[in-house]
Design an enzyme around this catalytic site. Structure first.
Site, PDB file in Angstrom:
ATOM      1  N   ASP A  48       0.839  -1.199   0.000  1.00 25.64           N
ATOM      2  CA  ASP A  48       0.000   0.000   0.000  1.00 25.64           C
ATOM      3  C   ASP A  48       0.878   1.255   0.000  1.00 25.64           C
ATOM      4  O   ASP A  48       1.592   1.521   0.962  1.00 25.64           O
ATOM      5  CB  ASP A  48      -0.880  -0.016   1.258  1.00 25.64           C
ATOM      6  CG  ASP A  48      -1.842   1.154   1.303  1.00 25.64           C
ATOM      7  OD1 ASP A  48      -3.015   0.974   0.934  1.00 25.64           O
ATOM      8  OD2 ASP A  48      -1.419   2.264   1.700  1.00 25.64           O
ATOM      9  N   TYR A  53       3.293   9.653  -0.439  1.00 20.70           N
ATOM     10  CA  TYR A  53       4.353   8.996   0.339  1.00 20.70           C
ATOM     11  C   TYR A  53       5.726   9.183  -0.331  1.00 20.70           C
ATOM     12  O   TYR A  53       6.756   8.990   0.296  1.00 20.70           O
ATOM     13  CB  TYR A  53       4.110   7.482   0.519  1.00 20.70           C
ATOM     14  CG  TYR A  53       2.818   7.099   1.214  1.00 20.70           C
ATOM     15  CD1 TYR A  53       2.017   8.040   1.842  1.00 20.70           C
ATOM     16  CD2 TYR A  53       2.404   5.774   1.250  1.00 20.70           C
ATOM     17  CE1 TYR A  53       0.826   7.678   2.463  1.00 20.70           C
ATOM     18  CE2 TYR A  53       1.222   5.403   1.874  1.00 20.70           C
ATOM     19  CZ  TYR A  53       0.427   6.364   2.472  1.00 20.70           C
ATOM     20  OH  TYR A  53      -0.750   5.991   3.086  1.00 20.70           O
ATOM     21  N   LYS A  78      -2.763   5.849  -4.311  1.00 18.90           N
ATOM     22  CA  LYS A  78      -3.868   6.778  -4.033  1.00 18.90           C
ATOM     23  C   LYS A  78      -3.648   8.112  -4.732  1.00 18.90           C
ATOM     24  O   LYS A  78      -2.503   8.566  -4.850  1.00 18.90           O
ATOM     25  CB  LYS A  78      -3.987   7.015  -2.512  1.00 18.90           C
ATOM     26  CG  LYS A  78      -3.929   5.736  -1.702  1.00 18.90           C
ATOM     27  CD  LYS A  78      -4.060   5.972  -0.219  1.00 18.90           C
ATOM     28  CE  LYS A  78      -3.690   4.710   0.543  1.00 18.90           C
ATOM     29  NZ  LYS A  78      -2.258   4.576   0.833  1.00 18.90           N
ATOM     30  N   HIS A 111      -7.477   9.541  -1.933  1.00 17.75           N
ATOM     31  CA  HIS A 111      -6.841   9.577  -0.610  1.00 17.75           C
ATOM     32  C   HIS A 111      -7.691  10.313   0.435  1.00 17.75           C
ATOM     33  O   HIS A 111      -7.820   9.880   1.570  1.00 17.75           O
ATOM     34  CB  HIS A 111      -5.458  10.239  -0.736  1.00 17.75           C
ATOM     35  CG  HIS A 111      -4.466   9.768   0.269  1.00 17.75           C
ATOM     36  ND1 HIS A 111      -3.138   9.600  -0.004  1.00 17.75           N
ATOM     37  CD2 HIS A 111      -4.612   9.415   1.573  1.00 17.75           C
ATOM     38  CE1 HIS A 111      -2.516   9.174   1.077  1.00 17.75           C
ATOM     39  NE2 HIS A 111      -3.392   9.056   2.051  1.00 17.75           N
TER      40      HIS A 111
HETATM   41  N1  LIG Z   1      -5.294   6.293   3.731  1.00 20.83           N
HETATM   42  C1  LIG Z   1      -4.689   6.997   4.650  1.00 20.83           C
HETATM   43  O1  LIG Z   1      -4.967   8.186   4.853  1.00 20.83           O
HETATM   44  C2  LIG Z   1      -3.636   6.345   5.482  1.00 20.83           C
HETATM   45  C3  LIG Z   1      -3.161   7.000   6.640  1.00 20.83           C
HETATM   46  C4  LIG Z   1      -2.188   6.358   7.388  1.00 20.83           C
HETATM   47  C5  LIG Z   1      -1.710   5.123   6.999  1.00 20.83           C
HETATM   48  N2  LIG Z   1      -2.180   4.524   5.857  1.00 20.83           N
HETATM   49  C6  LIG Z   1      -1.660   3.207   5.391  1.00 20.83           C
HETATM   50  O2  LIG Z   1      -1.743   2.268   6.454  1.00 20.83           O
HETATM   51  C7  LIG Z   1      -0.444   1.735   6.735  1.00 20.83           C
HETATM   52  C8  LIG Z   1      -0.324   1.395   8.208  1.00 20.83           C
HETATM   53  O3  LIG Z   1      -0.587   2.528   9.000  1.00 20.83           O
HETATM   54  P1  LIG Z   1       0.513   3.274   9.892  1.00 20.83           P
HETATM   55  O4  LIG Z   1       1.898   2.908   9.410  1.00 20.83           O
HETATM   56  O5  LIG Z   1       0.166   4.711   9.920  1.00 20.83           O
HETATM   57  O6  LIG Z   1       0.240   2.749  11.338  1.00 20.83           O
HETATM   58  P2  LIG Z   1       0.339   1.322  12.074  1.00 20.83           P
HETATM   59  O7  LIG Z   1       0.636   0.222  11.110  1.00 20.83           O
HETATM   60  O8  LIG Z   1      -0.830   1.218  12.969  1.00 20.83           O
HETATM   61  O9  LIG Z   1       1.555   1.559  13.009  1.00 20.83           O
HETATM   62  C9  LIG Z   1       2.894   1.686  12.581  1.00 20.83           C
HETATM   63  C10 LIG Z   1       3.685   1.922  13.832  1.00 20.83           C
HETATM   64  O10 LIG Z   1       3.620   0.751  14.623  1.00 20.83           O
HETATM   65  C11 LIG Z   1       4.885   0.512  15.193  1.00 20.83           C
HETATM   66  N3  LIG Z   1       5.045  -0.931  15.358  1.00 20.83           N
HETATM   67  C12 LIG Z   1       4.890  -1.891  14.429  1.00 20.83           C
HETATM   68  N4  LIG Z   1       5.149  -3.118  14.950  1.00 20.83           N
HETATM   69  C13 LIG Z   1       5.466  -2.911  16.246  1.00 20.83           C
HETATM   70  C14 LIG Z   1       5.846  -3.774  17.319  1.00 20.83           C
HETATM   71  N5  LIG Z   1       5.932  -5.104  17.148  1.00 20.83           N
HETATM   72  N6  LIG Z   1       6.095  -3.209  18.515  1.00 20.83           N
HETATM   73  C15 LIG Z   1       6.015  -1.862  18.700  1.00 20.83           C
HETATM   74  N7  LIG Z   1       5.676  -0.991  17.715  1.00 20.83           N
HETATM   75  C16 LIG Z   1       5.415  -1.512  16.517  1.00 20.83           C
HETATM   76  C17 LIG Z   1       5.871   1.056  14.192  1.00 20.83           C
HETATM   77  O11 LIG Z   1       7.005   1.449  14.892  1.00 20.83           O
HETATM   78  P3  LIG Z   1       8.417   1.788  14.126  1.00 20.83           P
HETATM   79  O12 LIG Z   1       8.177   3.049  13.388  1.00 20.83           O
HETATM   80  O13 LIG Z   1       9.328   1.927  15.273  1.00 20.83           O
HETATM   81  O14 LIG Z   1       8.685   0.610  13.249  1.00 20.83           O
HETATM   82  C18 LIG Z   1       5.126   2.229  13.573  1.00 20.83           C
HETATM   83  O15 LIG Z   1       5.418   3.438  14.276  1.00 20.83           O
HETATM   84  C19 LIG Z   1       0.510   2.834   6.247  1.00 20.83           C
HETATM   85  O16 LIG Z   1       1.812   2.382   5.985  1.00 20.83           O
HETATM   86  C20 LIG Z   1      -0.210   3.300   4.984  1.00 20.83           C
HETATM   87  O17 LIG Z   1       0.062   2.419   3.908  1.00 20.83           O
HETATM   88  C21 LIG Z   1      -3.138   5.127   5.108  1.00 20.83           C
END
Ligand SMILES: NC(=O)c1ccc[n+]([C@@H]2O[C@H](COP(=O)([O-])OP(=O)(O)OC[C@H]3O[C@@H](n4cnc5c(N)ncnc54)[C@H](OP(=O)(O)O)[C@@H]3O)[C@@H](O)[C@H]2O)c1
Length: 216
Positions: A48, A53, A78, A111
């Site tokens: 994704d 990004y 997106k 998006h």
């Molecule tokens: N459509 C939208 O508007 C939108 C918005 C946000 C995200 N997204 C998509 O959704 C994806 C996932 O969302 P996200 O990256 O924002 O949030 P997420 O997956 O909920 O959280 C990522 C965070 O979790 C931490 N993490 C992961 N595994 C862990 C573990 N085992 N122990 C402790 N911490 C851990 C990571 O830390 P580290 O940084 O230290 O690795 C990172 O800071 C994004 O990459 C993107 O593709 C879309």
């Protein structure tokens, strides 16, 4: 079955690997190559990204480097707020495909519901009917945006990617999506690393049952 390979179907029958690897905030270059390379190695096929990004090109290169056929991947990108509108969206789509070095996208999402999203959607409908996008959808849309979109469109969005995690379950929107056969996709399923969420007793129990722990 490995959860990474479990698939769900969009309303048009296209299969989507249920767990995707999001590359938001993933640095370009070496870090990107290592992280995505490892993800591919352990079985991830759904990636994704988004224009905003800034790493579509890196994702394309990582996929190419894997030497796994492109058709085995499920690639989402997106359209960003500044590319809304019929012509601008078509152009943005072409640029995204070029950066990813692909002929088609598995999934393309609006998006955010900023101005002109109806025109944006009409361009996406056309690209979908031409077979250039397999699944079309939206992200961060509320009920009011979906109502407006459906009132003026031929095709209902097939998916809505919204912030969802155990502390923010979006129940009302979820019910609405289910009623309209729109898939509910979670972004930030780990609450973006929110420490309080990672301390949640139920999640800790589940983690310990699977002999997993959060990284400190
Ligand atoms: N459509 C939208 O508007 C939108 C918005 C946000 C995200 N997204 C998509 O959704 C994806 C996932 O969302 P996200 O990256 O924002 O949030 P997420 O997956 O909920 O959280 C990522 C965070 O979790 C931490 N993490 C992961 N595994 C862990 C573990 N085992 N122990 C402790 N911490 C851990 C990571 O830390 P580290 O940084 O230290 O690795 C990172 O800071 C994004 O990459 C993107 O593709 C879309």
């Amino acid at each position: 079955m490995n959860l990474i390979n479990k698939e769900i179907k969009a309303v048009n029958g296209i299969k989507i690997p249920q767990v995707g690897f999001g590359v938001y905030k993933l640095n370009k270059g070496e870090d990107f190559e290592t992280a995505v390379g490892e993800a591919i190695k352990i079985g991830y096929r759904h990636f994704d990204t988004a224009k905003i990004y800034g790493n579509e090109k890196d994702l394309g290169l990582a996929i190419e480097k894997s030497q796994i056929p492109r058709e085995e991947f499920f690639i989402t990108s997106k359209v960003w707020n500044t590319d809304h509108g019929y012509e601008a969206t078509k152009k943005a789509f072409e640029q995204t495909c070029k950066k990813l070095n692909v002929e088609y996208l598995d999934m393309y999402l609006i998006h955010f519901a900023s101005s002109y999203y109806l025109e944006t959607w009409h361009a996406m409908e056309e690209l979908y009917l031409q077979g250039k996008i397999k699944v079309i959808g939206v992200a961060n849309f509320e009920i009011q945006h979906l109502e407006e979109l459906m009132k003026h469109s031929k095709i209902t969005p097939m998916i809505n990617q919204i912030e969802t995690h155990p502390e923010f379950t979006q129940n009302e929107l979820h019910q609405y999506l289910t009623k309209h056969k729109i898939l509910h996709e979670a972004w930030a399923p780990l609450g973006q690393g929110n420490k309080a969420l990672l301390e949640n007793t139920v999640l800790k129990k589940i983690a310990s049952h699977h002999e997993k722990e959060w990284l400190k």
